[in-house]
Design a protein around this motif. Structure first.
Motif, PDB file in Angstrom:
ATOM      1  N   ASN A  55       0.816  -1.218   0.000  1.00  0.00           N
ATOM      2  CA  ASN A  55       0.000   0.000   0.000  1.00  0.00           C
ATOM      3  C   ASN A  55       0.852   1.271   0.000  1.00  0.00           C
ATOM      4  N   GLY A  56       1.939   1.285  -0.783  1.00  0.00           N
ATOM      5  CA  GLY A  56       2.784   2.462  -0.916  1.00  0.00           C
ATOM      6  C   GLY A  56       3.755   2.693   0.221  1.00  0.00           C
ATOM      7  N   ALA A  57       3.875   1.742   1.152  1.00  0.00           N
ATOM      8  CA  ALA A  57       4.790   1.889   2.291  1.00  0.00           C
ATOM      9  C   ALA A  57       5.755   0.709   2.323  1.00  0.00           C
ATOM     10  N   VAL A  58       6.915   0.928   2.937  1.00  0.00           N
ATOM     11  CA  VAL A  58       7.864  -0.155   3.157  1.00  0.00           C
ATOM     12  C   VAL A  58       7.454  -0.866   4.445  1.00  0.00           C
ATOM     13  N   VAL A  59       7.205  -2.158   4.330  1.00  0.00           N
ATOM     14  CA  VAL A  59       6.763  -2.976   5.458  1.00  0.00           C
ATOM     15  C   VAL A  59       7.839  -4.017   5.736  1.00  0.00           C
ATOM     16  N   VAL A  60       8.008  -4.351   7.012  1.00  0.00           N
ATOM     17  CA  VAL A  60       9.058  -5.275   7.427  1.00  0.00           C
ATOM     18  C   VAL A  60       8.440  -6.440   8.187  1.00  0.00           C
ATOM     19  N   GLN A  61       9.074  -7.603   8.042  1.00  0.00           N
ATOM     20  CA  GLN A  61       8.702  -8.767   8.834  1.00  0.00           C
ATOM     21  C   GLN A  61       9.927  -9.654   8.980  1.00  0.00           C
ATOM     22  N   ALA A  62       9.838 -10.612   9.894  1.00  0.00           N
ATOM     23  CA  ALA A  62      10.946 -11.531  10.151  1.00  0.00           C
ATOM     24  C   ALA A  62      10.873 -12.723   9.213  1.00  0.00           C
ATOM     25  N   PRO A  63      12.025 -13.220   8.795  1.00  0.00           N
ATOM     26  CA  PRO A  63      12.031 -14.539   8.155  1.00  0.00           C
ATOM     27  C   PRO A  63      11.536 -15.568   9.183  1.00  0.00           C
ATOM     28  N   ASP A  64      10.790 -16.561   8.731  1.00  0.00           N
ATOM     29  CA  ASP A  64      10.208 -17.552   9.646  1.00  0.00           C
ATOM     30  C   ASP A  64      11.239 -18.235  10.538  1.00  0.00           C
ATOM     31  N   THR A  65      12.454 -18.438  10.028  1.00  0.00           N
ATOM     32  CA  THR A  65      13.470 -19.199  10.773  1.00  0.00           C
ATOM     33  C   THR A  65      13.968 -18.485  12.025  1.00  0.00           C
ATOM     34  N   ILE A  66      13.814 -17.157  12.099  1.00  0.00           N
ATOM     35  CA  ILE A  66      14.333 -16.413  13.263  1.00  0.00           C
ATOM     36  C   ILE A  66      13.253 -15.628  13.994  1.00  0.00           C
ATOM     37  N   LEU A 111      13.822  -0.170  -2.031  1.00  0.00           N
ATOM     38  CA  LEU A 111      12.622  -0.470  -2.814  1.00  0.00           C
ATOM     39  C   LEU A 111      12.002   0.790  -3.425  1.00  0.00           C
ATOM     40  N   GLY A 112      12.871   1.733  -3.815  1.00  0.00           N
ATOM     41  CA  GLY A 112      12.405   2.956  -4.446  1.00  0.00           C
ATOM     42  C   GLY A 112      11.830   3.995  -3.498  1.00  0.00           C
ATOM     43  N   HIS A 113      11.936   3.775  -2.201  1.00  0.00           N
ATOM     44  CA  HIS A 113      11.428   4.711  -1.193  1.00  0.00           C
ATOM     45  C   HIS A 113      12.584   5.262  -0.364  1.00  0.00           C
ATOM     46  N   ASN A 114      12.496   6.540   0.005  1.00  0.00           N
ATOM     47  CA  ASN A 114      13.478   7.160   0.891  1.00  0.00           C
ATOM     48  C   ASN A 114      12.924   7.148   2.309  1.00  0.00           C
ATOM     49  N   LEU A 115      13.648   6.478   3.206  1.00  0.00           N
ATOM     50  CA  LEU A 115      13.256   6.403   4.611  1.00  0.00           C
ATOM     51  C   LEU A 115      14.173   7.299   5.429  1.00  0.00           C
ATOM     52  N   PRO A 116      13.645   8.000   6.435  1.00  0.00           N
ATOM     53  CA  PRO A 116      14.506   8.830   7.292  1.00  0.00           C
ATOM     54  C   PRO A 116      15.637   7.992   7.905  1.00  0.00           C
ATOM     55  N   LEU A 117      16.839   8.571   7.927  1.00  0.00           N
ATOM     56  CA  LEU A 117      18.035   7.885   8.401  1.00  0.00           C
ATOM     57  C   LEU A 117      18.726   8.736   9.452  1.00  0.00           C
ATOM     58  N   ILE A 118      19.092   8.105  10.570  1.00  0.00           N
ATOM     59  CA  ILE A 118      19.923   8.773  11.566  1.00  0.00           C
ATOM     60  C   ILE A 118      21.142   7.908  11.860  1.00  0.00           C
ATOM     61  N   TYR A 119      22.195   8.578  12.334  1.00  0.00           N
ATOM     62  CA  TYR A 119      23.429   7.902  12.715  1.00  0.00           C
ATOM     63  C   TYR A 119      23.473   7.707  14.228  1.00  0.00           C
TER      64      TYR A 119
END
Length: 141
Positions: A55-66, A111-119
């Protein structure tokens, strides 16, 4: 098929808002994740994250193994409460230290999206500040 990407990273979430923590092996990704979990976040994934567009957003999930596991260096592999998937709103790069008091906006492209980045900030307020970004974002004032 939807675009996807896998990163060597740790990810925790506050509600549906996630932070991805990147860095070399031993940089402190899991340690920062554990600090944020102690402040109320839930684990999404440790050591590897799977990113996809939804839906136009970067979504994250875990691989099943971990899924549901996080490493505490020198202690072992721990079970954790998990958030199955969440929308990525922030990326933290632990390999870079922040020299500026009020840094300019930076972005992490995936994935073509710019996400805010901090150091990395080597100060006691680092984890609480990340949590505050997850809860309420940055001020525009």
């Amino acid at each position: 098929m939807a675009a996807s990407h896998t990163l060597h990273a740790t990810c925790v979430a506050w509600d549906d808002r996630a932070v991805i923590i990147t860095g070399k092996s031993g940089a402190g990704k899991s340690a920062l994740g554990l600090q944020l979990m102690a402040l109320g976040c839930k684990l999404v994934a440790d050591d590897g994250v799977h990113l996809m567009l939804e839906n136009g957003a970067v979504v994250v999930q875990a691989p099943d193994t971990i899924k549901g596991l996080i490493e505490a260096r020198g202690i072992g592999i721990l079970n954790a409460q998990v958030r199955g998937r969440a929308r990525v709103v922030l990326v933290v790069d632990l390999d870079q230290s922040e020299p500026a008091r009020l840094p300019e906006a930076r972005f992490f492209e995936v994935l073509g999206h710019n996400l805010p980045l901090i150091y990395r900030v080597d100060a006691p307020h680092f984890a609480p500040a990340i949590l505050q970004i997850l809860k309420s974002g940055w001020s525009d004032r």
